[in-house]
Design a protein around this motif. Structure first.
Motif, PDB file in Angstrom:
ATOM      1  N   CYS A   1       0.896  -1.267  -0.010  1.00 50.10           N
ATOM      2  CA  CYS A   1       0.126  -0.097  -0.147  1.00 50.10           C
ATOM      3  C   CYS A   1       0.849   1.125  -0.119  1.00 50.10           C
ATOM      4  N   PRO A   2       1.398   1.728  -1.037  1.00 52.72           N
ATOM      5  CA  PRO A   2       2.305   2.473  -1.009  1.00 52.72           C
ATOM      6  C   PRO A   2       1.916   3.974  -0.861  1.00 52.72           C
ATOM      7  N   GLU A   3       0.709   4.178  -0.945  1.00 51.67           N
ATOM      8  CA  GLU A   3       0.033   5.205  -0.616  1.00 51.67           C
ATOM      9  C   GLU A   3      -0.033   5.743   1.268  1.00 51.67           C
ATOM     10  N   LEU A   4       0.369   4.609   1.890  1.00 49.59           N
ATOM     11  CA  LEU A   4       0.442   4.852   3.236  1.00 49.59           C
ATOM     12  C   LEU A   4       1.779   5.537   3.597  1.00 49.59           C
ATOM     13  N   PRO A   5       1.894   6.345   4.728  1.00 55.24           N
ATOM     14  CA  PRO A   5       3.158   7.037   5.355  1.00 55.24           C
ATOM     15  C   PRO A   5       4.002   5.736   5.246  1.00 55.24           C
ATOM     16  N   SER A   6       5.315   6.291   4.825  1.00 53.99           N
ATOM     17  CA  SER A   6       6.315   5.268   4.682  1.00 53.99           C
ATOM     18  C   SER A   6       7.188   5.177   5.951  1.00 53.99           C
ATOM     19  N   ILE A   7       8.051   4.088   6.039  1.00 54.51           N
ATOM     20  CA  ILE A   7       9.008   3.749   7.320  1.00 54.51           C
ATOM     21  C   ILE A   7      10.384   4.382   6.672  1.00 54.51           C
ATOM     22  N   MET A   8      11.183   4.922   7.411  1.00 58.08           N
ATOM     23  CA  MET A   8      12.394   5.429   6.962  1.00 58.08           C
ATOM     24  C   MET A   8      13.391   4.791   8.117  1.00 58.08           C
ATOM     25  N   LEU A   9      14.536   4.262   7.604  1.00 51.43           N
ATOM     26  CA  LEU A   9      15.353   3.670   8.513  1.00 51.43           C
ATOM     27  C   LEU A   9      16.804   4.416   7.919  1.00 51.43           C
ATOM     28  N   ASN A  10      17.228   5.333   8.933  1.00 53.27           N
ATOM     29  CA  ASN A  10      18.366   6.246   8.548  1.00 53.27           C
ATOM     30  C   ASN A  10      19.616   5.868   9.390  1.00 53.27           C
ATOM     31  N   SER A  11      20.670   6.101   8.666  1.00 54.56           N
ATOM     32  CA  SER A  11      22.051   6.034   9.361  1.00 54.56           C
ATOM     33  C   SER A  11      22.968   7.078   8.337  1.00 54.56           C
ATOM     34  N   HIS A  12      24.223   7.216   9.060  1.00 57.00           N
ATOM     35  CA  HIS A  12      25.125   8.200   8.095  1.00 57.00           C
ATOM     36  C   HIS A  12      26.372   7.434   7.888  1.00 57.00           C
ATOM     37  N   MET A  13      26.918   8.037   6.763  1.00 56.67           N
ATOM     38  CA  MET A  13      28.208   7.364   6.182  1.00 56.67           C
ATOM     39  C   MET A  13      29.808   8.014   6.777  1.00 56.67           C
ATOM     40  N   ASP A  14      29.551   9.064   7.203  1.00 61.11           N
ATOM     41  CA  ASP A  14      30.613   9.850   7.488  1.00 61.11           C
ATOM     42  C   ASP A  14      31.055   9.384   9.150  1.00 61.11           C
ATOM     43  N   VAL A  15      32.407   9.445   9.254  1.00 62.41           N
ATOM     44  CA  VAL A  15      32.932   9.195  10.517  1.00 62.41           C
ATOM     45  C   VAL A  15      33.680  10.191  11.215  1.00 62.41           C
ATOM     46  N   VAL A  16      34.141  10.474  12.397  1.00 60.94           N
ATOM     47  CA  VAL A  16      35.073  11.037  13.180  1.00 60.94           C
ATOM     48  C   VAL A  16      36.191  11.106  12.894  1.00 60.94           C
ATOM     49  N   PRO A  17      37.453  12.052  13.083  1.00 62.81           N
ATOM     50  CA  PRO A  17      38.663  11.709  12.593  1.00 62.81           C
ATOM     51  C   PRO A  17      39.393  10.499  13.753  1.00 62.81           C
ATOM     52  N   VAL A  18      40.420  10.141  13.260  1.00 65.30           N
ATOM     53  CA  VAL A  18      41.203   8.939  13.985  1.00 65.30           C
ATOM     54  C   VAL A  18      42.550   9.651  14.271  1.00 65.30           C
ATOM     55  N   TYR A  19      42.886   8.861  15.345  1.00 70.41           N
ATOM     56  CA  TYR A  19      44.350   8.953  15.827  1.00 70.41           C
ATOM     57  C   TYR A  19      45.030   7.536  16.012  1.00 70.41           C
ATOM     58  N   GLU A  20      45.503   7.239  14.849  1.00 71.38           N
ATOM     59  CA  GLU A  20      45.992   5.704  14.728  1.00 71.38           C
ATOM     60  C   GLU A  20      46.909   5.388  15.732  1.00 71.38           C
ATOM     61  N   GLU A  21      47.549   6.416  16.426  1.00 70.29           N
ATOM     62  CA  GLU A  21      48.594   5.884  17.469  1.00 70.29           C
ATOM     63  C   GLU A  21      48.041   5.318  18.813  1.00 70.29           C
ATOM     64  N   HIS A  22      46.581   5.569  18.813  1.00 69.97           N
ATOM     65  CA  HIS A  22      45.913   5.200  19.794  1.00 69.97           C
ATOM     66  C   HIS A  22      44.910   3.846  19.662  1.00 69.97           C
ATOM     67  N   TRP A  23      45.044   3.362  18.504  1.00 73.57           N
ATOM     68  CA  TRP A  23      44.345   2.372  17.923  1.00 73.57           C
ATOM     69  C   TRP A  23      45.255   0.880  18.164  1.00 73.57           C
ATOM     70  N   THR A  24      44.459  -0.100  18.741  1.00 70.94           N
ATOM     71  CA  THR A  24      45.020  -1.444  18.562  1.00 70.94           C
ATOM     72  C   THR A  24      45.363  -2.069  17.136  1.00 70.94           C
ATOM     73  N   HIS A  25      44.379  -1.827  16.378  1.00 72.94           N
ATOM     74  CA  HIS A  25      44.323  -2.180  14.858  1.00 72.94           C
ATOM     75  C   HIS A  25      44.137  -1.132  14.252  1.00 72.94           C
ATOM     76  N   PRO A  26      44.769  -0.764  12.947  1.00 67.66           N
ATOM     77  CA  PRO A  26      44.536   0.071  11.943  1.00 67.66           C
ATOM     78  C   PRO A  26      42.781   0.564  11.851  1.00 67.66           C
ATOM     79  N   PRO A  27      42.418   1.679  12.103  1.00 69.09           N
ATOM     80  CA  PRO A  27      41.190   2.192  12.347  1.00 69.09           C
ATOM     81  C   PRO A  27      40.397   1.944  10.807  1.00 69.09           C
TER      82      PRO A  27
END
Length: 257
Positions: free
Chosen positions: A66-92
């Protein structure tokens, strides 16, 4: 490790995590290409809307009965915050997989895993022959980590968003200060930690005395009662050219936040 490596959803998750869509200069095109392949594997249509050039919003749609009904939107984002590799156990951006199934990468919690979860849920429902009455839009947006002004906000002003007729949207968030009797549902990628902060007049007043008198252009003294702190007297110094106000607690206190 082979137990996890051979799972298709884990393979897709790790592939997505290896894309360095990291601030301050995220490259979104590899993410868009990744989702084009993903949508094609599901047999679902995908659109890309750029309300702001270079800021793509991915929309993968599973049409309902029933595409005329209000839809469901499942959202996320593709960007990530900066990394400081010296503090990582494995490469980020290696998406390192341990023998017991842990994946180490920037974005593994915030929130590249959400797109995989959303699309794999759709895949399982489709494979099981389920048909929903409402249309489901899986969206992936840019620039969430810097406020989303040119990402989600700009997208909501477009005719493409209005045409989606969204009735329910599920996203990451945090508990609101006041929600009354409403039940708020969201994805929380972190848990909160309660910290005890101790402040004293002596410590802050010494700091205030270091400010040149010529910079202090006004002061305010406010007294209030607090159920935890009791009597609190606050002195606020308005400081010229510093871009902030310095608040000095004149009563010794400790307060959990």
């Amino acid at each position: 490790m082979a137990r996890w490596e051979n799972i298709e959803s884990v393979q897709l998750f790790r592939e997505y995590l290896r894309i360095e869509s990291v601030h301050p200069n995220p490259d979104y095109e590899p993410c868009v290409a990744f989702f084009r392949r993903y949508a094609a594997s599901l047999g679902l249509p995908m659109r890309v809307v750029e309300a702001v050039p270079g800021k793509p919003v991915v929309i993968i749609t599973w049409q309902g009965l029933c595409p005329e009904l209000p839809s469901i939107m499942l959202n996320s984002h593709m960007d990530v915050v900066p990394v400081y590799e010296e503090h990582w156990t494995h490469p980020p951006f290696s998406a390192h997989l341990t023998a017991d199934g842990w994946v180490y990468a920037r974005g593994s919690q915030d929130t590249k895993q959400l797109a995989i979860q959303h699309l794999e849920a759709v895949r399982r429902l489709m494979t099981a022959g389920v048909r929903l009455r409402r249309t489901v839009h899986v969206t992936v947006v840019p620039d969430e980590e810097i406020g989303g002004a040119e990402g989600m906000h700009a997208f909501t002003l477009t005719p493409e968003f209005r045409a989606m007729n969204v009735g329910l949207e599920l996203d990451e968030s945090m508990p609101p200060a006041h929600c009354g009797n409403d039940i708020v549902v969201f994805y929380g990628e972190r848990t909160s930690i309660r910290a005890l902060i101790k402040m004293s007049y002596k410590l802050l007043s010494n700091y205030a005395s270091d400010l040149s008198r010529q910079h202090v252009i006004d002061t305010y003294r406010v007294e209030r009662r607090d159920s935890i702190l009791g009597r609190v007297l606050v002195q606020i110094l308005v400081v010229r050219g510093r871009g902030y106000c310095l608040a000095t607690l004149l009563s010794r206190c400790s307060h959990a936040i």
